[in-house]
Design an enzyme around this catalytic site. Structure first.
Site, PDB file in Angstrom:
ATOM      1  N   ASP A 248     -37.423  26.906  -0.458  1.00  0.00           N
ATOM      2  CA  ASP A 248     -38.362  27.774  -0.631  1.00  0.00           C
ATOM      3  C   ASP A 248     -38.105  29.089   0.399  1.00  0.00           C
ATOM      4  O   ASP A 248     -38.738  29.568   1.032  1.00  0.00           O
ATOM      5  CB  ASP A 248     -39.261  27.852  -0.328  1.00  0.00           C
ATOM      6  CG  ASP A 248     -39.752  26.215  -2.757  1.00  0.00           C
ATOM      7  OD1 ASP A 248     -37.978  25.638  -2.288  1.00  0.00           O
ATOM      8  OD2 ASP A 248     -40.766  26.263  -2.677  1.00  0.00           O
TER       9      ASP A 248
ATOM     10  N   LYS B  29     -40.615  31.580  -7.500  1.00  0.00           N
ATOM     11  CA  LYS B  29     -41.495  31.163  -7.325  1.00  0.00           C
ATOM     12  C   LYS B  29     -42.997  32.842  -6.997  1.00  0.00           C
ATOM     13  O   LYS B  29     -41.974  33.759  -6.069  1.00  0.00           O
ATOM     14  CB  LYS B  29     -41.392  30.376  -6.303  1.00  0.00           C
ATOM     15  CG  LYS B  29     -42.605  29.667  -4.784  1.00  0.00           C
ATOM     16  CD  LYS B  29     -42.549  29.111  -3.929  1.00  0.00           C
ATOM     17  CE  LYS B  29     -43.737  28.521  -3.731  1.00  0.00           C
ATOM     18  NZ  LYS B  29     -43.682  27.401  -1.782  1.00  0.00           N
TER      19      LYS B  29
ATOM     20  N   LYS C 142     -41.980  28.660 -10.378  1.00  0.00           N
ATOM     21  CA  LYS C 142     -42.972  27.654  -9.056  1.00  0.00           C
ATOM     22  C   LYS C 142     -44.194  28.653  -9.190  1.00  0.00           C
ATOM     23  O   LYS C 142     -44.348  30.052  -8.658  1.00  0.00           O
ATOM     24  CB  LYS C 142     -42.410  27.141  -7.842  1.00  0.00           C
ATOM     25  CG  LYS C 142     -43.033  26.316  -7.673  1.00  0.00           C
ATOM     26  CD  LYS C 142     -42.184  25.648  -5.946  1.00  0.00           C
ATOM     27  CE  LYS C 142     -43.792  25.206  -5.066  1.00  0.00           C
ATOM     28  NZ  LYS C 142     -43.133  24.644  -4.032  1.00  0.00           N
TER      29      LYS C 142
END
Lengths: 325, 487
Positions: free
Chosen positions: A162, A225, A261
């Site tokens: 991430d 995300k 996400k």
């Protein structure tokens, strides 16, 4: 009743499937320039309207289980310990110690230095190991350091990275730098999946979120995300809806299916179900899978477990019946 | 690409039925008129049934208002006006209006379920729009009741007297609120006739008015069909006629009222143009097009029933729009997840089917949602016509159903010309990120209401009404008071 049969339905216009090639910053600017604006009032109204959907009975049970499988169980604190990560991993594999029918979550998400602890605890369970790299959460480091951060996490066994985008570069108009960094990080990831954190709370406008989503997708993100969870405004339903529109349009344009996400601030089953409705009615059922939608959360899991038990038994149990992590 | 489709499939998250309980409301077997503060035995024995259009189920029997019933209602209203209502200070009238508003909120579930049963519109709309807005209308005009001196009509503007009000079936409770609230705030008393297919929420509102302690005769409700409406608007004892409904009936009322000295406001049909420029915020625009035409099954006088799309984005807009139309959930109006409910009556369904056939025969291309329709009740699939020409009936006549006609334009001038090429003039929408052009357009569109980057937005503070064959007079806002004051 007069029966009115649907007839003469025209074929939907064929979608041109052409890969978007970004060879220069000019290409990137012209692609982003072709994106539609976002009307904030309309977007928020749509999000609120979808929030009134009512999930009952089997739908609710299935949605709760689906939400559990989409959780990236997260701990990202300076005070994290190896013990806490081991506990988190145990919970990830078997969220409810007393009920083996509860599915495991999608992944655990930890800082790079704790990846090896997670690897040892999770073993071959199938639960993924996500790690926040690239000088998370601010991203304020040189590219060399960010790449080293990524390589270290991958070498330790992270299956998902991430990363954060360089918000300073984005907001100052240096979108080429944002793009190049994502490309470089993607390369450093090797086989690991790349989630690109836009930090929408710092991008502020919906137009920025749409542009940043496209930069990330064009640069090779596997997931986009919303947030780090470390700033004032994290995932919201309108922002997630907008990002789902982006991945839908990108899939129609290129054929590539990118995940989304939503991270930070999602604590209740009620909220999680609203997100699933938004996924379902914006991007479509293809995205109703942990391969393409995730929740970055810590406290959400226990609420999902509590509501799951309520659905199964008809009554609520004490919150402390579920382990803390 | 094929593995992406259908994008609209709910197969992985098929919503289980989520019906609102109908036990929250008690429907009586039969209803009389509400005259002089009480439900009365009708003067004539003639009755008619009101049904649930989603199932065909009989709901209740309602009295057909005779001339004698209308006489009694007008006499009660006159007496209440002279003896009570006109003698009260504005702050006292406001007290009753505030009470009505609060009682609508308290009894909102009852009203929402009853409206859905009688009208066929989805519970989501009655719960989130019709009922809250009806309450908001009473709250808003309650605030005006003691401030009429400052409304811009000079000092101490006088009430008109007794208002005769005839309302349609598409927003039964809300239209009653739109009519009663400003009339009472301005100091008038009223006789209201709800539409014959949807009388029940007006009768429940009568119960609320009684519960609020409103003095007898200030609000009277007489049910019946067009004959009752004619008896009311032609009655010599009324000072004001307010009508919402079809242009055809509006025309008859206007000639009947001519020369009688009665003040008249008409809110009639429409063929709203929803204009989409190439720089529109596309996703929100698609939602706006959907809301513009499929909200309330298209039973909306200001519906955006003509979509004018800039030619350069036509194909993209149609692709996105049809994908979205396929997603609409059509079915049981009491289900909280239903987007499009039942057509209000067999007659309306026949009219929609007839005009849709005409669209096909005239050469437009029809797309209808492939959704399964319930086997009972009156339902019509959400439908979009592309390749529509200005000469087609579906581009000129008000369909009043879930049917959208799509036309194209190339320049802003052409958009204005096409939008104004109608006998109506109620509402229009403009979708663009360019504010200067939106304002340029708004100055040139002949319509009472222009929405920018939204559609079908209503608020008690905002005047609503049409020009040309869409009627005259305004409802809502300060302007809405003028219709009930001698100015």
């Amino acid at each position: 009743m007069t029966s009115v049969a649907a007839h003469g339905r025209p074929e939907l216009p064929a979608t041109t499937s052409r890969p978007v090639r970004i060879g220069s910053e000019h290409d990137l600017r012209s692609t982003l320039g072709g994106l539609s604006g976002v009307d904030a009032v309309g977007l928020e109204a749509r999000a609120a309207k979808l929030g009134t959907r009512s999930l009952k009975q089997d739908t609710k049970r299935a949605a709760i289980d689906l939400a559990i499988t989409m959780v990236d169980l997260t701990t990202l604190e300076g005070a994290d310990t190896t013990g806490k990560v081991r506990a988190l991993c145990t919970k990830a594999m078997r969220p409810d110690a007393s009920d083996p029918s509860v599915p495991p979550v999608a992944a655990v998400c930890v800082y790079p230095d704790l990846v090896d602890v997670a690897v040892r605890t999770l073993g071959t369970s199938g639960v993924n190991i996500a790690s926040v790299a690239t000088a998370f959460p601010s991203g304020r480091a040189s590219l060399a350091i960010k790449l080293a951060d990524v390589r270290e996490a991958v070498a330790a066994g992270a299956t998902e990275i991430d990363m954060v985008i360089d918000r300073g570069a984005f907001l100052s108009g240096n979108i080429g730098k944002v793009f190049d960094e994502i490309v470089a990080v993607k390369e450093a990831c090797g086989a690991a999946h790349l989630k690109v954190i836009l930090e929408t709370g710092e991008l502020v406008t919906y137009d920025n979120v749409r542009r940043a989503s496209w930069i990330a997708m064009l640069a090779g993100a596997d997931f986009i995300k919303t947030s780090t969870g470390k700033v004032g405004v994290n995932a919201t339903i309108p922002v997630t809806l907008l990002m789902l529109e982006a991945v839908r349009d990108f899939a129609l344009e290129t054929g590539a299916v990118i995940g989304v996400k939503a991270a930070g601030g999602i604590r209740t089953t009620k909220d999680a179900l609203k997100y699933l409705v938004v996924v379902n009615e914006t991007a479509g059922s293809r995205w109703l899978s942990p391969d393409f939608f995730r929740f970055g959360a810590s406290s959400l899991l226990n609420d999902l477990l509590m509501q799951r038990t309520k659905q199964a038994t008809g009554s609520y149990v004490r919150a402390d019946r579920f382990s803390g992590d | 690409m094929s593995d992406l489709t259908p994008l609209s499939s709910l197969s992985s998250l098929e919503y289980a039925p989520a019906p609102e309980s109908r036990a929250v409301v008690t429907v009586q077997d039969a209803y009389g008129h509400f005259i002089n503060g009480d439900f009365t035995n009708p003067a004539s024995s003639e009755q008619f049934a009101t049904i649930n259009p989603a199932t065909g189920e009989h709901l209740a029997t309602v009295a057909q208002g005779s001339d004698a019933d209308v006489d009694a209602a007008v006499a009660a209203a006159r007496k209440a006006y002279e003896k009570v209502w006109s003698t009260l200070p504005g702050s006292e009238r406001a007290k009753y209006l505030f009470r009505i508003a609060r009682l609508i909120q308290e009894r909102s579930r009852e009203l929402a379920v009853l409206e859905t049963l009688d009208n066929g519109k989805p519970i989501r709309e009655t719960r989130d729009i019709d009922v809250p807005m009806a309450a908001a209308w009473f709250f808003y005009y309650a605030g005006w009741a003691d401030k009429l001196d400052y409304a811009g009509f000079g000092p101490q503007p006088a009430a008109l007297g007794v208002a005769g009000q005839v309302i349609p079936w598409n927003f039964p409770l809300l239209m009653a609120a739109w009519k009663i609230a400003p009339a009472l705030a301005a100091g008038n008393t009223v006789v209201l006739k709800p539409a014959e297919t949807t009388p029940l929420t007006a009768l429940l509102l009568a119960d609320i008015i009684r519960q609020a302690g409103v003095p007898d005769g200030v609000v009277n409700i007489v049910t019946g069909d067009g004959r009752t409406g004619a008896a009311l608007v032609n009655h010599p004892g009324i000072n004001k006629v307010a009508f919402t409904g079809s242009t055809e009936v509006g025309r008859i009322i206007q000639s009947a009222v001519a020369g009688s000295g009665k003040k008249l406001t008409l809110e009639l049909g429409g063929k709203g143009a929803n204009i989409v420029f190439a720089d529109a915020p596309i996703d929100e625009t698609i939602e706006g097009i959907i809301d513009g035409i499929f909200f309330n099954q298209g039973h909306v006088c200001c519906a955006g029933s003509r979509l004018l799309v800039q030619e350069s984005i036509h194909d993209d807009v149609i692709e996105r729009l049809l994908r979205r139309v396929e997603q609409l959930r059509v079915g049981d109006p009491l289900d909280k997840n239903t987007d499009v409910g039942a057509i209000n009556s067999a007659a309306q369904l026949a009219k929609i089917a007839e005009l849709t056939e005409a669209g096909v025969l005239e050469g437009a291309t029809r797309f209808s949602s492939s959704c399964a329709l319930p086997s009972a009740g009156f339902f019509f699939p959400p439908t979009v016509f592309t390749g529509v020409e200005q000469t087609h009936r579906i581009a000129r006549e008000e369909i009043f159903g879930p049917v959208l006609s799509v036309l194209t334009f190339r320049t802003p001038e052409e958009a204005v010309a096409k939008a104004n090429n109608t006998t109506f003039g109620l509402a229009a929408g403009i979708w663009s990120e360019k504010g200067s052009r939106t304002l340029w357009m708004a100055e040139r569109l002949r319509a009472g209401v222009i929405w920018a980057n939204t559609y079908n937005k209503f608020d008690p503070t905002s005047p609503f009404g049409g020009v040309r064959e869409s009627g005259f007079g305004r409802e809502g806002g300060r302007h809405g008071l003028e219709a009930y004051l001698n100015v």
